[in-house]
Design a protein around this motif. Structure first.
Motif, PDB file in Angstrom:
ATOM      1  N   TYR A  27       0.841  -1.200   0.000  1.00  0.00           N
ATOM      2  CA  TYR A  27       0.000   0.000   0.000  1.00  0.00           C
ATOM      3  C   TYR A  27       0.880   1.254   0.000  1.00  0.00           C
ATOM      4  O   TYR A  27       0.666   2.174  -0.790  1.00  0.00           O
ATOM      5  N   ARG A  28       1.871   1.273   0.881  1.00  0.00           N
ATOM      6  CA  ARG A  28       2.754   2.444   0.973  1.00  0.00           C
ATOM      7  C   ARG A  28       3.527   2.635  -0.340  1.00  0.00           C
ATOM      8  O   ARG A  28       3.677   3.763  -0.819  1.00  0.00           O
TER       9      ARG A  28
ATOM     10  N   VAL B 293       1.286   4.074  -3.265  1.00  0.00           N
ATOM     11  CA  VAL B 293       1.003   5.502  -3.112  1.00  0.00           C
ATOM     12  C   VAL B 293       2.274   6.310  -3.350  1.00  0.00           C
ATOM     13  O   VAL B 293       2.253   7.330  -4.045  1.00  0.00           O
ATOM     14  N   ARG B 294       3.397   5.851  -2.811  1.00  0.00           N
ATOM     15  CA  ARG B 294       4.663   6.578  -2.946  1.00  0.00           C
ATOM     16  C   ARG B 294       5.081   6.724  -4.410  1.00  0.00           C
ATOM     17  O   ARG B 294       5.499   7.793  -4.840  1.00  0.00           O
TER      18      ARG B 294
ATOM     19  N   ARG C 216       3.076   6.015  -7.042  1.00  0.00           N
ATOM     20  CA  ARG C 216       1.894   6.308  -7.866  1.00  0.00           C
ATOM     21  C   ARG C 216       1.630   5.239  -8.918  1.00  0.00           C
ATOM     22  O   ARG C 216       1.473   5.534 -10.106  1.00  0.00           O
TER      23      ARG C 216
ATOM     24  N   PRO D 180      -6.632   0.779   2.529  1.00  0.00           N
ATOM     25  CA  PRO D 180      -6.649   2.230   2.686  1.00  0.00           C
ATOM     26  C   PRO D 180      -7.329   2.905   1.497  1.00  0.00           C
ATOM     27  O   PRO D 180      -7.261   2.408   0.373  1.00  0.00           O
ATOM     28  N   LYS D 181      -7.961   4.024   1.778  1.00  0.00           N
ATOM     29  CA  LYS D 181      -8.553   4.795   0.684  1.00  0.00           C
ATOM     30  C   LYS D 181      -7.433   5.512  -0.059  1.00  0.00           C
ATOM     31  O   LYS D 181      -6.636   6.213   0.540  1.00  0.00           O
ATOM     32  N   SER D 182      -7.386   5.264  -1.340  1.00  0.00           N
ATOM     33  CA  SER D 182      -6.379   5.890  -2.197  1.00  0.00           C
ATOM     34  C   SER D 182      -6.829   5.727  -3.634  1.00  0.00           C
ATOM     35  O   SER D 182      -7.426   4.715  -3.994  1.00  0.00           O
ATOM     36  N   GLU D 183      -6.499   6.704  -4.450  1.00  0.00           N
ATOM     37  CA  GLU D 183      -6.807   6.590  -5.869  1.00  0.00           C
ATOM     38  C   GLU D 183      -5.987   5.495  -6.539  1.00  0.00           C
ATOM     39  O   GLU D 183      -6.300   5.063  -7.638  1.00  0.00           O
ATOM     40  N   TYR D 184      -4.938   5.021  -5.867  1.00  0.00           N
ATOM     41  CA  TYR D 184      -4.055   4.010  -6.452  1.00  0.00           C
ATOM     42  C   TYR D 184      -4.389   2.585  -6.010  1.00  0.00           C
ATOM     43  O   TYR D 184      -3.843   1.636  -6.562  1.00  0.00           O
TER      44      TYR D 184
ATOM     45  N   ASN E 222      -7.239  -0.456  -5.092  1.00  0.00           N
ATOM     46  CA  ASN E 222      -8.610  -0.960  -5.122  1.00  0.00           C
ATOM     47  C   ASN E 222      -8.609  -2.464  -4.889  1.00  0.00           C
ATOM     48  O   ASN E 222      -7.551  -3.095  -4.851  1.00  0.00           O
TER      49      ASN E 222
END
Length: 157
Positions: free
Chosen positions: A19-20, A23-24, A26, A40-44, A46
């Protein structure tokens, strides 16, 4: 590139590292499982919930993965299928599968399945350890570094 997680059996600590990382750097990351997953909620990030059954999540990943994608899996047939498709596969214990080592791992898996089918007790994998987590993290970092270096080299050319 897309990161796919064979999420039913992936250790929680490995998912958190992924997850990290997603996001890091992208990169899109998709968890695939036949149970509902929290993430976690993130655009990256699902999650896809597939139907129940053996290898349904594996089939989904192989069907939807593109050449160059990375799958996180301990499932050797899934790793073999993704490599055959031009993708990459990384075991949660930090082993990067290649076209060479996945064939021997598949042969060993089939051999052990035959033994179990004949009633031989073969035991299971060792407990997941801090060393496994570190090996995974190091291998993921190396893979992502090589990936972004390839992109940068293409941009300069």
């Amino acid at each position: 590139m897309h990161i796919w997680i064979d999420a039913d059996a992936c250790p929680k600590v490995i998912k958190e590292i992924l997850y990290r990382a997603a996001v890091r750097v992208r990169l899109p990351l998709t968890l695939v499982a036949n149970t509902q997953l929290r993430h976690p909620k993130s655009e990256y990030i699902n999650a896809i919930r597939v139907g129940a059954g053996a290898d349904v999540a594996d089939a989904y990943i192989i069907e939807h993965a593109e050449p160059g994608d990375l799958a996180i899996t301990a499932d050797i047939p899934l790793a073999a299928g993704l490599i055959e498709k031009g993708g990459f596969a990384l075991n949660p214990r930090g082993e990067m599968y290649t076209s060479d080592n996945v064939r021997s791992a598949l042969s060993m898996r089939n051999f052990m399945d035959n033994l179990r089918g004949e009633g031989v007790l073969t035991g299971g994998p060792a407990a997941f350890s801090a060393a496994d987590k570190q090996a995974f993290s190091n291998q993921l970092d190396r893979f992502l570094t090589r990936y972004f270096l390839r992109i940068k080299t293409k941009e300069i050319s």
